[in-house]
Design a protein around this motif. Structure first.
Motif, PDB file in Angstrom:
ATOM      1  N   MET A   1       0.826  -1.190   0.000  1.00 24.12           N
ATOM      2  CA  MET A   1       0.000   0.000   0.000  1.00 24.12           C
ATOM      3  C   MET A   1       0.874   1.258   0.000  1.00 24.12           C
ATOM      4  O   MET A   1       0.746   2.112  -0.860  1.00 24.12           O
ATOM      5  CB  MET A   1      -0.874  -0.030   1.266  1.00 24.12           C
ATOM      6  N   VAL A   2       1.800   1.272   0.934  1.00 28.08           N
ATOM      7  CA  VAL A   2       2.694   2.417   1.070  1.00 28.08           C
ATOM      8  C   VAL A   2       3.514   2.610  -0.207  1.00 28.08           C
ATOM      9  O   VAL A   2       3.648   3.704  -0.725  1.00 28.08           O
ATOM     10  CB  VAL A   2       3.629   2.208   2.281  1.00 28.08           C
ATOM     11  N   ARG A   3       4.001   1.487  -0.750  1.00 26.59           N
ATOM     12  CA  ARG A   3       4.853   1.568  -1.933  1.00 26.59           C
ATOM     13  C   ARG A   3       4.084   2.058  -3.143  1.00 26.59           C
ATOM     14  O   ARG A   3       4.629   2.752  -3.977  1.00 26.59           O
ATOM     15  CB  ARG A   3       5.484   0.198  -2.209  1.00 26.59           C
ATOM     16  N   SER A   4       2.808   1.682  -3.188  1.00 30.89           N
ATOM     17  CA  SER A   4       1.984   2.145  -4.293  1.00 30.89           C
ATOM     18  C   SER A   4       1.905   3.667  -4.284  1.00 30.89           C
ATOM     19  O   SER A   4       2.042   4.323  -5.305  1.00 30.89           O
ATOM     20  CB  SER A   4       0.593   1.541  -4.182  1.00 30.89           C
ATOM     21  N   HIS A   5       1.725   4.215  -3.091  1.00 32.05           N
ATOM     22  CA  HIS A   5       1.667   5.679  -2.994  1.00 32.05           C
ATOM     23  C   HIS A   5       2.981   6.278  -3.449  1.00 32.05           C
ATOM     24  O   HIS A   5       3.013   7.233  -4.176  1.00 32.05           O
ATOM     25  CB  HIS A   5       1.366   6.101  -1.557  1.00 32.05           C
ATOM     26  N   THR A   6       4.071   5.667  -3.012  1.00 37.98           N
ATOM     27  CA  THR A   6       5.382   6.179  -3.383  1.00 37.98           C
ATOM     28  C   THR A   6       5.542   6.151  -4.897  1.00 37.98           C
ATOM     29  O   THR A   6       6.036   7.103  -5.488  1.00 37.98           O
ATOM     30  CB  THR A   6       6.482   5.333  -2.731  1.00 37.98           C
ATOM     31  N   LEU A   7       5.115   5.068  -5.522  1.00 42.54           N
ATOM     32  CA  LEU A   7       5.251   4.968  -6.972  1.00 42.54           C
ATOM     33  C   LEU A   7       4.450   6.081  -7.649  1.00 42.54           C
ATOM     34  O   LEU A   7       4.943   6.760  -8.551  1.00 42.54           O
ATOM     35  CB  LEU A   7       4.778   3.588  -7.449  1.00 42.54           C
ATOM     36  N   ASP A   8       3.235   6.273  -7.170  1.00 43.98           N
ATOM     37  CA  ASP A   8       2.419   7.321  -7.771  1.00 43.98           C
ATOM     38  C   ASP A   8       3.029   8.692  -7.524  1.00 43.98           C
ATOM     39  O   ASP A   8       3.030   9.550  -8.407  1.00 43.98           O
ATOM     40  CB  ASP A   8       0.993   7.258  -7.228  1.00 43.98           C
ATOM     41  N   ASP A   9       3.588   8.875  -6.329  1.00 40.72           N
ATOM     42  CA  ASP A   9       4.244  10.156  -6.022  1.00 40.72           C
ATOM     43  C   ASP A   9       5.417  10.387  -6.963  1.00 40.72           C
ATOM     44  O   ASP A   9       5.619  11.489  -7.471  1.00 40.72           O
ATOM     45  CB  ASP A   9       4.773  10.164  -4.580  1.00 40.72           C
ATOM     46  N   ARG A  10       6.184   9.336  -7.161  1.00 40.89           N
ATOM     47  CA  ARG A  10       7.352   9.474  -8.039  1.00 40.89           C
ATOM     48  C   ARG A  10       6.920   9.774  -9.464  1.00 40.89           C
ATOM     49  O   ARG A  10       7.543  10.560 -10.164  1.00 40.89           O
ATOM     50  CB  ARG A  10       8.183   8.196  -8.001  1.00 40.89           C
ATOM     51  N   PHE A  11       5.856   9.095  -9.847  1.00 46.33           N
ATOM     52  CA  PHE A  11       5.306   9.327 -11.179  1.00 46.33           C
ATOM     53  C   PHE A  11       4.897  10.786 -11.304  1.00 46.33           C
ATOM     54  O   PHE A  11       5.189  11.457 -12.293  1.00 46.33           O
ATOM     55  CB  PHE A  11       4.060   8.449 -11.362  1.00 46.33           C
ATOM     56  N   SER A  12       4.262  11.267 -10.269  1.00 47.73           N
ATOM     57  CA  SER A  12       3.767  12.641 -10.374  1.00 47.73           C
ATOM     58  C   SER A  12       4.933  13.634 -10.349  1.00 47.73           C
ATOM     59  O   SER A  12       4.879  14.656 -11.026  1.00 47.73           O
ATOM     60  CB  SER A  12       2.694  12.894  -9.314  1.00 47.73           C
ATOM     61  N   ALA A  13       6.013  13.308  -9.614  1.00 43.14           N
ATOM     62  CA  ALA A  13       7.202  14.172  -9.644  1.00 43.14           C
ATOM     63  C   ALA A  13       7.802  14.189 -11.050  1.00 43.14           C
ATOM     64  O   ALA A  13       8.217  15.239 -11.562  1.00 43.14           O
ATOM     65  CB  ALA A  13       8.235  13.674  -8.640  1.00 43.14           C
ATOM     66  N   LEU A  14       7.808  13.026 -11.686  1.00 45.04           N
ATOM     67  CA  LEU A  14       8.330  12.930 -13.054  1.00 45.04           C
ATOM     68  C   LEU A  14       7.493  13.788 -14.006  1.00 45.04           C
ATOM     69  O   LEU A  14       8.013  14.513 -14.857  1.00 45.04           O
ATOM     70  CB  LEU A  14       8.331  11.464 -13.497  1.00 45.04           C
ATOM     71  N   MET A  15       6.182  13.710 -13.828  1.00 44.23           N
ATOM     72  CA  MET A  15       5.291  14.488 -14.691  1.00 44.23           C
ATOM     73  C   MET A  15       5.515  15.990 -14.497  1.00 44.23           C
ATOM     74  O   MET A  15       5.502  16.758 -15.454  1.00 44.23           O
ATOM     75  CB  MET A  15       3.828  14.165 -14.359  1.00 44.23           C
ATOM     76  N   ASP A  16       5.697  16.394 -13.237  1.00 46.02           N
ATOM     77  CA  ASP A  16       5.931  17.817 -12.965  1.00 46.02           C
ATOM     78  C   ASP A  16       7.233  18.272 -13.615  1.00 46.02           C
ATOM     79  O   ASP A  16       7.302  19.356 -14.201  1.00 46.02           O
ATOM     80  CB  ASP A  16       6.002  18.076 -11.453  1.00 46.02           C
ATOM     81  N   ALA A  17       8.258  17.432 -13.500  1.00 46.02           N
ATOM     82  CA  ALA A  17       9.557  17.792 -14.086  1.00 46.02           C
ATOM     83  C   ALA A  17       9.430  17.921 -15.599  1.00 46.02           C
ATOM     84  O   ALA A  17      10.002  18.818 -16.212  1.00 46.02           O
ATOM     85  CB  ALA A  17      10.605  16.744 -13.722  1.00 46.02           C
ATOM     86  N   LEU A  18       8.664  17.023 -16.170  1.00 50.65           N
ATOM     87  CA  LEU A  18       8.466  17.067 -17.626  1.00 50.65           C
ATOM     88  C   LEU A  18       7.727  18.335 -18.039  1.00 50.65           C
ATOM     89  O   LEU A  18       8.048  18.947 -19.056  1.00 50.65           O
ATOM     90  CB  LEU A  18       7.623  15.880 -18.058  1.00 50.65           C
ATOM     91  N   ALA A  19       6.751  18.699 -17.218  1.00 52.41           N
ATOM     92  CA  ALA A  19       5.956  19.895 -17.548  1.00 52.41           C
ATOM     93  C   ALA A  19       6.848  21.133 -17.544  1.00 52.41           C
ATOM     94  O   ALA A  19       6.596  22.086 -18.266  1.00 52.41           O
ATOM     95  CB  ALA A  19       4.814  20.056 -16.556  1.00 52.41           C
ATOM     96  N   ALA A  20       7.907  21.091 -16.718  1.00 52.56           N
ATOM     97  CA  ALA A  20       8.760  22.269 -16.578  1.00 52.56           C
ATOM     98  C   ALA A  20       9.842  22.347 -17.651  1.00 52.56           C
ATOM     99  O   ALA A  20      10.488  23.367 -17.811  1.00 52.56           O
ATOM    100  CB  ALA A  20       9.397  22.267 -15.197  1.00 52.56           C
TER     101      ALA A  20
END
Ligand SMILES: Nc1nc2c(ncn2[C@@H]2O[C@H](COP(=O)(O)OP(=O)(O)OP(=O)(O)O)[C@@H](O)[C@H]2O)c(=O)[nH]1
Ligand SMILES: [Mg+2]
Length: 588
Positions: A1-20
């Motif tokens: 459960m915890v790791r799933s959140h981490t994966l999604d968080d990392r994904f979202s960090a990647l998306m933010d970096a891409l947007a920038a």
């Protein structure tokens, strides 16, 4: 459960970096596609089992997707047509608006007004039709534009639905089932563990349906059992209205409809495997289609910027940068020293006795820049013509600097693309030619002001000369003139005495009056003119430097910085590691 959140968080960090990240053109499109597909992957990553299943109808144009959609729902909700590539955007039949989670499909959902039915769909919108029946209590059914027509926009719309859907129904016809457009989607559906059904519409005979079944089995899309029309079959056939053929009960329209109503998501472990593969595929696409080309672009931009900087660097033989040496050569050729050099002027005056009478007037005109009208004086260029010549020399040279920058930028294919296609116009990175003209104008103006001041001043030397001049033939005339132009008197008297007596009669400390005076005037003007040249050269160098800076910045901002790319790569690696290191059942 915890790791799933981490994966999604990392994904979202990647998306933010891409947007920038700064980019444009084809790369920007690749990033947008990645972001859209990544949003879909995140939907599956965080998918809860409750709620309706999103089942998409996919297939070529004219295979009857819209017709089947309406038949399944028992109402004309989506527009059908004999015209090809008719449906223009996804149309969803849902029990009600709230059945569709916000942002599902990553586009705005719009509830279609019943008066507007049947809907044709709109690109980049999810047109939602509310229908409450047995099917929509289990599913959200989606009609899509064609996957095979000649409209890339339609393909993109259907592809997006494919990425987001929980389950799929591929629809073919006897004319189209052998076409290859659907094969990649069959493969991905299996790879991503998406429950998938297949149907042949407009079927006229059993043998063509059997042939389609064989094709699916041989390609590994389904087992022979699943294609056999028995319970659990995933292949269906819908007879053409006017055909005498009727598919077996296990694979006809009614079976298809019941099978759809009973569809379930796969078990958690299978779904997680599918999601891991989606993410893995996305990341390798990101590396191949985004990060690698951006790295190449970065290198290209750095190379071009370096080449621009080198234009300014001093060359080995001459201690002047190549941009400047050309200007200096030109300024020598058109030197204002050469044009108005008093030494030359006085020489000329001395050689032409006829000029003596007109000397004050023509010399004055010459030095002040008024157009000279005397016959003899006209051969010597004025400051004005010198000024426009110099202005041309400086602006021409600046145009040469700009075109040399152009040559560097356009020396590579990518540079040419940037110059021609950039959304930030390349032309906007060019400094106006007027700035170069202004340098010449302002410096010449300063020189002229200086000359006027000098000529109007009464230097100490002039007082001595005035005394001497009184004793010379024609001296009174010169004294009168001296009121208007004291310094000029020096030149005039020098020439006059020299011309009249043919010899240097006055000697100050070893110098003849003529030599002393001409040198004095000449040196002062020469010195100031030299300073003007120097200032023009300096200001020009600064302007050229500013232009190179501006062009470099323009190139630099075509693509993300090296640190931003490093960061992107690290974030992508972090997501990769998490997906690879995670056991499937830990993902959800
Ligand atoms: N005779 C017959 N015609 C059909 C059948 N199903 C569809 N059609 C016709 O085929 C044409 C295309 O049908 P659509 O449902 O619009 O096809 P589509 O797959 O939605 O096409 P696009 O929206 O362009 O992707 C229409 O003229 C339909 O009337 C069928 O079972 N029998
Ligand atoms: Mg259609």
């Amino acid at each position: 459960m915890v790791r799933s959140h981490t994966l999604d968080d990392r994904f979202s960090a990647l998306m933010d970096a891409l947007a920038a990240v700064r980019t444009e053109g084809a790369l920007k499109q690749a990033i947008e596609r990645f972001r859209a597909d990544a949003e879909a992957a995140r939907f599956h990553l965080n998918r809860q089992t409750g709620g309706p299943i999103f089942l998409a109808l996919l297939g070529g144009t004219g295979t009857g997707k819209s017709t089947l959609f309406n038949r399944l729902l028992g109402s004309d909700l989506t527009a059908t047509s004999f015209r090809r590539t008719y449906t223009a955007g996804p149309v969803a039949a849902a029990r009600d608006g709230p059945s569709i989670p916000q942002h599902w499909l990553g586009v705005a959902a719009v509830l279609v007004d019943p008066a507007q039915l049947p809907a044709r769909g709109q690109p980049d919108r999810l047109s939602v039709v509310a229908v409450d029946n047995d099917l929509t209590r289990q599913l959200v059914l989606l009609d899509t534009p064609d996957l095979d027509g000649d409209q890339p926009l339609h393909h993109a719309q259907a592809d997006r639905v494919f990425r987001w859907a929980d389950a799929l129904l591929f629809l073919v016809t006897p004319e189209k089932y052998q076409m290859t457009e659907l094969l990649p989607y069959y493969r991905l559906a299996a790879r991503y563990e998406i429950p998938t059904l297949f149907a042949m519409n407009k079927a006229e005979s059993a043998d063509v349906v059997e042939d389609y079944a064989r094709q699916l089995v041989s390609r590994g899309e389904m087992s022979a059992d699943a294609a056999a029309g028995a319970t659990g079959s995933r292949l269906f056939a819908i007879a053409r209205d006017d055909a005498g053929y009727e598919p077996s009960a296990g694979m006809n329209f009614q079976s298809l409809r019941s099978r759809m109503a009973a569809l379930q998501l796969f078990d958690a472990q299978t779904r997680q495997r599918g999601v891991s593969r989606r993410i893995t595929d996305l990341l390798s696409r990101l590396r191949d289609q985004v990060i690698a080309p951006m790295r190449a672009d970065r290198q290209e931009a750095d190379r071009l910027i370096l080449a621009l900087r080198e234009m300014e660097a001093p060359s080995a033989e001459v201690d002047v940068n190549p941009l400047m040496s050309a200007l200096q050569r030109r300024m020598q050729q058109r030197s204002i020293l050469y044009l108005i050099g008093p030494g030359r002027m006085l020489d000329r005056v001395r050689q032409v006795p006829g000029l003596i009478a007109r000397l004050p007037r023509s010399t004055w005109d010459l030095l002040r820049g008024a157009p000279s009208n005397g016959d003899g004086a006209a051969v010597v260029p004025t400051v004005e013509s010198g000024a426009s010549n110099l202005r041309t020399a400086v602006t021409d040279q600046f145009a040469i600097v700009q075109s040399r920058i152009d040559d560097v930028v356009r020396s590579t294919q990518r540079g040419r693309q940037w110059a021609d296609e950039s959304t930030t116009p390349y032309a906007a990175s060019k400094l106006p030619a007027a700035e170069a003209a202004r340098i010449a104008d302002e410096e010449l103006e300063a020189l002229k002001t200086w000359m006027n001041q000098r000529w109007n001043a009464t230097p100490r030397d002039t007082a001595i000369i005035k005394k001497l001049v009184k004793h010379l033939p024609g001296g009174e005339k010169l004294t009168a003139l001296s009121e208007a132009a004291p310094y000029l008197v020096i030149a005039a008297s020098a020439v006059t005495t020299h011309a009249l007596f043919g010899t240097d009669i006055l000697v100050f400390g070893g110098y003849s009056l003529v030599t002393w005076l001409t040198e004095k005037v000449s040196n002062e003007v020469a010195g100031r003119a030299h300073l003007t040249n120097q200032r023009i050269a300096e200001r020009f160098a600064r302007l050229a430097h500013a232009q190179i800076q501006k062009s470099s910045q323009w190139i630099d901002s075509r693509v993300g910085t090296a640190p931003s790319l490093d960061r992107l790569e690290k974030l992508a690696d972090a997501v990769s590691q998490q997906v690879e290191g995670t056991q499937p059942n830990e993902l959800a």
